[in-house]
Design an enzyme around this catalytic site. Sequence first.
Site, PDB file in Angstrom:
ATOM      1  N   LYS A  38       0.710  -1.164   0.068  1.00  0.00           N
ATOM      2  CA  LYS A  38       0.021   0.076   0.071  1.00  0.00           C
ATOM      3  C   LYS A  38       0.931   1.215   0.093  1.00  0.00           C
ATOM      4  CE  LYS A  38      -1.702   1.597   4.049  1.00  0.00           C
ATOM      5  NZ  LYS A  38      -1.304   3.140   4.257  1.00  0.00           N
ATOM      6  N   ASN A  39       2.036   1.150   0.723  1.00  0.00           N
ATOM      7  CA  ASN A  39       2.552   2.411   1.098  1.00  0.00           C
ATOM      8  C   ASN A  39       3.717   2.630  -0.043  1.00  0.00           C
ATOM      9  OD1 ASN A  39       1.299   2.898   3.190  1.00  0.00           O
ATOM     10  ND2 ASN A  39       2.714   2.358   4.682  1.00  0.00           N
ATOM     11  N   CYS A  51      -4.971  12.944  12.511  1.00  0.00           N
ATOM     12  CA  CYS A  51      -6.009  11.818  12.213  1.00  0.00           C
ATOM     13  C   CYS A  51      -5.805  10.964  13.599  1.00  0.00           C
ATOM     14  CB  CYS A  51      -5.300  11.023  11.123  1.00  0.00           C
ATOM     15  SG  CYS A  51      -3.543  10.216  11.285  1.00  0.00           S
ATOM     16  N   ARG A  96       0.601  14.376  12.930  1.00  0.00           N
ATOM     17  CA  ARG A  96       0.898  14.373  11.654  1.00  0.00           C
ATOM     18  C   ARG A  96       1.066  15.701  10.790  1.00  0.00           C
ATOM     19  NH1 ARG A  96      -1.681   8.970   9.197  1.00  0.00           N
ATOM     20  NH2 ARG A  96       0.405   8.855   7.988  1.00  0.00           N
ATOM     21  N   ASP A 108       4.348   0.680  11.924  1.00  0.00           N
ATOM     22  CA  ASP A 108       2.947  -0.133  11.447  1.00  0.00           C
ATOM     23  C   ASP A 108       2.830  -1.583  12.030  1.00  0.00           C
ATOM     24  OD1 ASP A 108       3.208   1.790   8.043  1.00  0.00           O
ATOM     25  OD2 ASP A 108       2.691   2.410  10.266  1.00  0.00           O
ATOM     26  N   ARG A 119      -9.039  -0.141   4.522  1.00  0.00           N
ATOM     27  CA  ARG A 119      -8.048   0.805   3.946  1.00  0.00           C
ATOM     28  C   ARG A 119      -7.026   0.316   3.393  1.00  0.00           C
ATOM     29  NH1 ARG A 119      -6.452   4.850   7.771  1.00  0.00           N
ATOM     30  NH2 ARG A 119      -4.835   5.172   5.886  1.00  0.00           N
TER      31      ARG A 119
HETATM   32  C1  EPZ Z   1       4.058   7.042   6.037  1.00  0.00           C
HETATM   33  O1  EPZ Z   1       3.405   7.893   6.460  1.00  0.00           O
HETATM   34  C2  EPZ Z   1       3.257   5.647   6.033  1.00  0.00           C
HETATM   35  N1  EPZ Z   1       2.154   6.050   4.998  1.00  0.00           N
HETATM   36  C3  EPZ Z   1       2.753   5.456   7.410  1.00  0.00           C
HETATM   37  O2  EPZ Z   1       1.919   4.376   7.172  1.00  0.00           O
HETATM   38  C4  EPZ Z   1       3.936   5.094   8.158  1.00  0.00           C
HETATM   39  O3  EPZ Z   1       3.541   4.739   9.639  1.00  0.00           O
HETATM   40  C5  EPZ Z   1       4.658   6.269   8.326  1.00  0.00           C
HETATM   41  O4  EPZ Z   1       5.227   6.571   6.997  1.00  0.00           O
HETATM   42  C6  EPZ Z   1       6.186   5.998   9.287  1.00  0.00           C
HETATM   43  O5  EPZ Z   1       6.898   4.902   8.619  1.00  0.00           O
HETATM   44  C7  EPZ Z   1       2.425   5.917   3.723  1.00  0.00           C
HETATM   45  O6  EPZ Z   1       3.361   5.734   3.301  1.00  0.00           O
HETATM   46  C8  EPZ Z   1       1.030   6.284   2.926  1.00  0.00           C
HETATM   47  P1  EPZ Z   1       6.335  10.257   8.193  1.00  0.00           P
HETATM   48  P2  EPZ Z   1       3.985   9.574   6.650  1.00  0.00           P
HETATM   49  O7  EPZ Z   1       6.176  11.395   7.627  1.00  0.00           O
HETATM   50  O8  EPZ Z   1       4.747   9.927   5.474  1.00  0.00           O
HETATM   51  C9  EPZ Z   1       6.425  13.447  11.878  1.00  0.00           C
HETATM   52  C10 EPZ Z   1       0.054   2.977   7.616  1.00  0.00           C
HETATM   53  O9  EPZ Z   1      -0.428   2.537   8.514  1.00  0.00           O
HETATM   54  N2  EPZ Z   1       6.592  14.531  10.761  1.00  0.00           N
HETATM   55  O10 EPZ Z   1       7.441   9.392   8.000  1.00  0.00           O
HETATM   56  O11 EPZ Z   1       2.702  10.374   7.017  1.00  0.00           O
HETATM   57  C11 EPZ Z   1       5.155  12.721  11.924  1.00  0.00           C
HETATM   58  O12 EPZ Z   1       4.403  13.659  12.798  1.00  0.00           O
HETATM   59  C12 EPZ Z   1       0.530   4.338   7.579  1.00  0.00           C
HETATM   60  O13 EPZ Z   1       0.193   2.186   6.482  1.00  0.00           O
HETATM   61  C13 EPZ Z   1       6.554  15.877  10.932  1.00  0.00           C
HETATM   62  O14 EPZ Z   1       6.912  15.968  11.984  1.00  0.00           O
HETATM   63  O15 EPZ Z   1       5.157   9.432   7.870  1.00  0.00           O
HETATM   64  C14 EPZ Z   1       5.631  11.449  12.550  1.00  0.00           C
HETATM   65  O16 EPZ Z   1       5.912  11.928  14.024  1.00  0.00           O
HETATM   66  C15 EPZ Z   1       0.310   4.822   8.808  1.00  0.00           C
HETATM   67  N3  EPZ Z   1       6.768  16.778  10.144  1.00  0.00           N
HETATM   68  C16 EPZ Z   1       6.922  10.916  11.788  1.00  0.00           C
HETATM   69  O17 EPZ Z   1       7.513  12.270  11.332  1.00  0.00           O
HETATM   70  C17 EPZ Z   1       6.324  16.589   8.632  1.00  0.00           C
HETATM   71  O18 EPZ Z   1       6.508  17.146   7.898  1.00  0.00           O
HETATM   72  C18 EPZ Z   1       6.809  10.111  10.626  1.00  0.00           C
HETATM   73  O19 EPZ Z   1       5.920  10.563   9.738  1.00  0.00           O
HETATM   74  C19 EPZ Z   1       6.125  14.944   8.613  1.00  0.00           C
HETATM   75  C20 EPZ Z   1       6.483  13.913   9.190  1.00  0.00           C
END
Ligand code: EPZ
Length: 418
Positions: A22-23, A116, A121, A305, A397
């Site tokens: 998915k990701n 969410c 996020r 995850d 989802r």
């Molecule tokens: C991706 O989300 C995945 N989703 C998530 O999977 C996964 O949990 C996550 O990466 C971490 O591996 C998809 O790929 C579609 P991040 P993403 O930006 O990109 C902080 C699932 O269950 N952050 O790596 O949103 C954020 O708050 C989903 O399949 C900032 O602070 O994750 C978090 O604490 C859930 N500022 C951390 O980084 C930003 O601008 C990780 O977020 C962006 C992120």
Amino acid sequence: MDKFIIDGGQRLLGTIRLQSAKNSVLPLLAASVLTEKQVTIREVPKIADVLCMAQILRELGARVEFSGGDVTIDSSNASNHEISSALTKELRSSVFMLGSLLTRFRRALIAYPGGCDIGLRPIDLHLSALKRLGVKIRERDGFIFCECDRLRGAEIALDFPSVGATENILLAAVKAEGRTILQGAAKEPEIVDLQGFLNAMGAKVRGAGTDVIEIEGVKTLGGVTYKPLKDRIEAGTFLIACAICGGETEVVGVPAENIRLLLHKLRENGCKIHSKNGKITIESTGKLKCNRRIETMPFPGFPTDLQAQATALNCGASGGSLIVENLFETRFKFVPELKKMGADIEVKGRTAFVRGVPRLHGATLVSCDLRGGAALVLAALGAEGVSEVLDLSHIDRGYFDFESKLSKLGAHLKRVRC
Ligand code: EPZ
């Protein structure tokens, strides 16, 4: 809202054919609008998030067709650079459409994705990186408006290895003028997959999988037919299901190094794990020892995850476990549901303190997010007696055909339309 009725206690035996990740599919769909040529992505799971991303592409004016498990996108007539707030709210990861829209149209308008069920996020890392590439950004009334005369390569350093921000930067830099060097990039296998996809279109990206990625801007990108990598989180979910229930299960198509830390933790639980030629086999008696400590970290650390699923496993194992969720602020919302099953678990901030109990018992459970919902199903499969898991919209989802895959392994569960 559909529900599962689950009769716990069955051992799981057999082989799981995994869906495409998915990701990985989601960023590849976003990348498809970088070219006016036709793009085909193979073996795409028709999960709700993918269908939502397809709807976003149609809103931009692209033609998106699913056929025989593949999806074909023709965005030659796409002309709209705005994504509706309804769709942005439904699919937070639509935020990495910004990079594609800016590359294609030099403009983008999306509703602020907002928080969410697993945390705030924020997208500050995305926006500061886009500004480095020459994008002007205005935020007002919950909308983000981005525009640029041209995208120009830059040196970018991420304070945190954000997966989405790394993907957005790749999508915005592939046709920028000059070279972009990204330091502090996320190293997830899905980033490597996106690099492979973009380079198959004619991009010049290298270094994905490490924390420094170089992107040499190119003038044009062509069409592509591409098969994404398999879903390592789906693989981990099924391996944990077998660990909890006992039995012998094989997942096919995910390299062991993509979930290395999970395999290490499952061995700590007392499971036998073998991996060869892209197949990972698990044998479990169902009588498990707790992991003393699990800390979620960016790749190659323990995947956030899989945290909920591993927490469910430890609640029914012997001993005690400390589970620290370092990525998201509120990713323990499923814990009160486990307590209905007799789990002895307390959450303080980002840490769950688990004291294993001999066996959980069935209960009526409410799923509240994608991976938390999957964790409740796994706990119910291993529990004594019958459980119900309500509101399957979250599970739907991210997991395609979840119940039929589990039933094929011998689980007694059925979906009831409510
Ligand atoms: C991706 O989300 C995945 N989703 C998530 O999977 C996964 O949990 C996550 O990466 C971490 O591996 C998809 O790929 C579609 P991040 P993403 O930006 O990109 C902080 C699932 O269950 N952050 O790596 O949103 C954020 O708050 C989903 O399949 C900032 O602070 O994750 C978090 O604490 C859930 N500022 C951390 O980084 C930003 O601008 C990780 O977020 C962006 C992120």
